[in-house]
Design an enzyme around this catalytic site. Sequence first.
Site, PDB file in Angstrom:
ATOM      1  N   GLY A 124      -4.819   5.023  -9.545  1.00  0.00           N
ATOM      2  CA  GLY A 124      -5.795   5.848  -8.842  1.00  0.00           C
ATOM      3  C   GLY A 124      -5.227   7.133  -8.280  1.00  0.00           C
ATOM      4  N   VAL A 126      -5.605  10.272  -4.974  1.00  0.00           N
ATOM      5  CA  VAL A 126      -5.332  10.308  -3.546  1.00  0.00           C
ATOM      6  C   VAL A 126      -6.456   9.649  -2.741  1.00  0.00           C
ATOM      7  CG1 VAL A 126      -6.429  12.585  -3.262  1.00  0.00           C
ATOM      8  CG2 VAL A 126      -4.707  11.827  -1.600  1.00  0.00           C
ATOM      9  N   THR A 127      -6.083   8.996  -1.650  1.00  0.00           N
ATOM     10  CA  THR A 127      -7.058   8.457  -0.708  1.00  0.00           C
ATOM     11  C   THR A 127      -6.504   8.555   0.702  1.00  0.00           C
ATOM     12  OG1 THR A 127      -8.657   6.678  -0.323  1.00  0.00           O
ATOM     13  CG2 THR A 127      -6.362   6.028  -0.674  1.00  0.00           C
ATOM     14  N   HIS A 129      -6.243   6.494   4.508  1.00  0.00           N
ATOM     15  CA  HIS A 129      -6.387   5.276   5.295  1.00  0.00           C
ATOM     16  C   HIS A 129      -6.287   5.653   6.765  1.00  0.00           C
ATOM     17  CE1 HIS A 129      -6.072   2.897   1.717  1.00  0.00           C
ATOM     18  NE2 HIS A 129      -4.824   3.254   1.479  1.00  0.00           N
ATOM     19  N   ALA A 190     -12.814   2.120  -1.654  1.00  0.00           N
ATOM     20  CA  ALA A 190     -11.912   2.579  -2.712  1.00  0.00           C
ATOM     21  C   ALA A 190     -10.990   1.430  -3.112  1.00  0.00           C
ATOM     22  CB  ALA A 190     -11.087   3.767  -2.223  1.00  0.00           C
ATOM     23  N   GLY A 203      -4.684  -2.858  -3.179  1.00  0.00           N
ATOM     24  CA  GLY A 203      -5.969  -3.533  -3.087  1.00  0.00           C
ATOM     25  C   GLY A 203      -7.132  -2.613  -2.795  1.00  0.00           C
ATOM     26  N   CYS A 221     -10.066  10.153  -4.341  1.00  0.00           N
ATOM     27  CA  CYS A 221     -10.002   9.489  -5.641  1.00  0.00           C
ATOM     28  C   CYS A 221     -10.188  10.470  -6.799  1.00  0.00           C
ATOM     29  CB  CYS A 221     -11.029   8.362  -5.732  1.00  0.00           C
ATOM     30  SG  CYS A 221     -10.835   7.118  -4.433  1.00  0.00           S
TER      31      CYS A 221
END
Length: 297
Positions: A124, A126-127, A129, A190, A203, A221
């Site tokens: 995947g 970039v995300t 958190h 995501a 995960g 994403c």
Amino acid sequence: MILWANPILSSFPPHLTQSPSKSAQKSHCCLADLTVHVSPSLKRRCDVYDLHKELVPYTEAWSWQNAIVKEKKALIEKNEDLTDSLIILQHHPVYTLGAGSSEKYLNFDVKNAPFDLYRTERGGEVTYHGPGQIVMYPIMNLRYHKMDLHWYLRALEEVVIRALHSAFGIEASRVEGLTGVWVGNAKLAAIGVKVSKWITYHGLALNVTTDMTPFQNIIPCGIQNRRVGSIKSLLKENFPSKRYVEEDNINHHHQTVDSELIDVTHKSLITEFCEVFQVDLGINLYKPEFGNTLSQT
């Protein structure tokens, strides 16, 4: 600067409805296909590292995952791999990239990132958190479930779709060709995973009460022209009279509402995870403070 964390164990972890877009696929059509039904006596045990109310540094959780994966691989060689594991927590603000992620989806200079930025081994783009987002890291041996990465990704989506429906009556869906969980044009969850010798790690991340502002610094994403959303914002839009979204300007009430939403979502995710993957919860492991000895309940 993009950082690579040293994946060595530092310390063990504590053991609405909106119309979907035209391309969205409704989830409930494939429930039977995703749940692998087994006899109760044959269900695999899953030990839970439950820190869903805690903010855990990303590098800590990353190290825990790598350590557990390494241990499971060693147990497989001895035919002693008897349990799966699930880490559930929140993170301090952080951006993460997948192994092959492109920096073109970052709206900032990597040498001056707003938060820590890590390149990981997951799939995947970039995300983000951060607080108010429940993150689940299942570490599972797919030899005992289904040796199919596509099935595994769809099963993780199914956990979230069912949890949203059972806890809040939110009808979420998939979008063809994309990974994650959506309500209309908003992505609530995501998913990015790594599988090594059929052992899963990394995960899913579900936005519950998450501040959406940090997502403005990235193209989440790598998906253009779509937005991210949260359970809280969705409830506020659709059910403004409900108690859990009222009086949002009152700080104490705001904190109480957020805590309740986190707890309700956590409980529903755990329930649906056990149902979709047909596992029984084993030991609930926790560690109140980092650096302390592993505790059990």
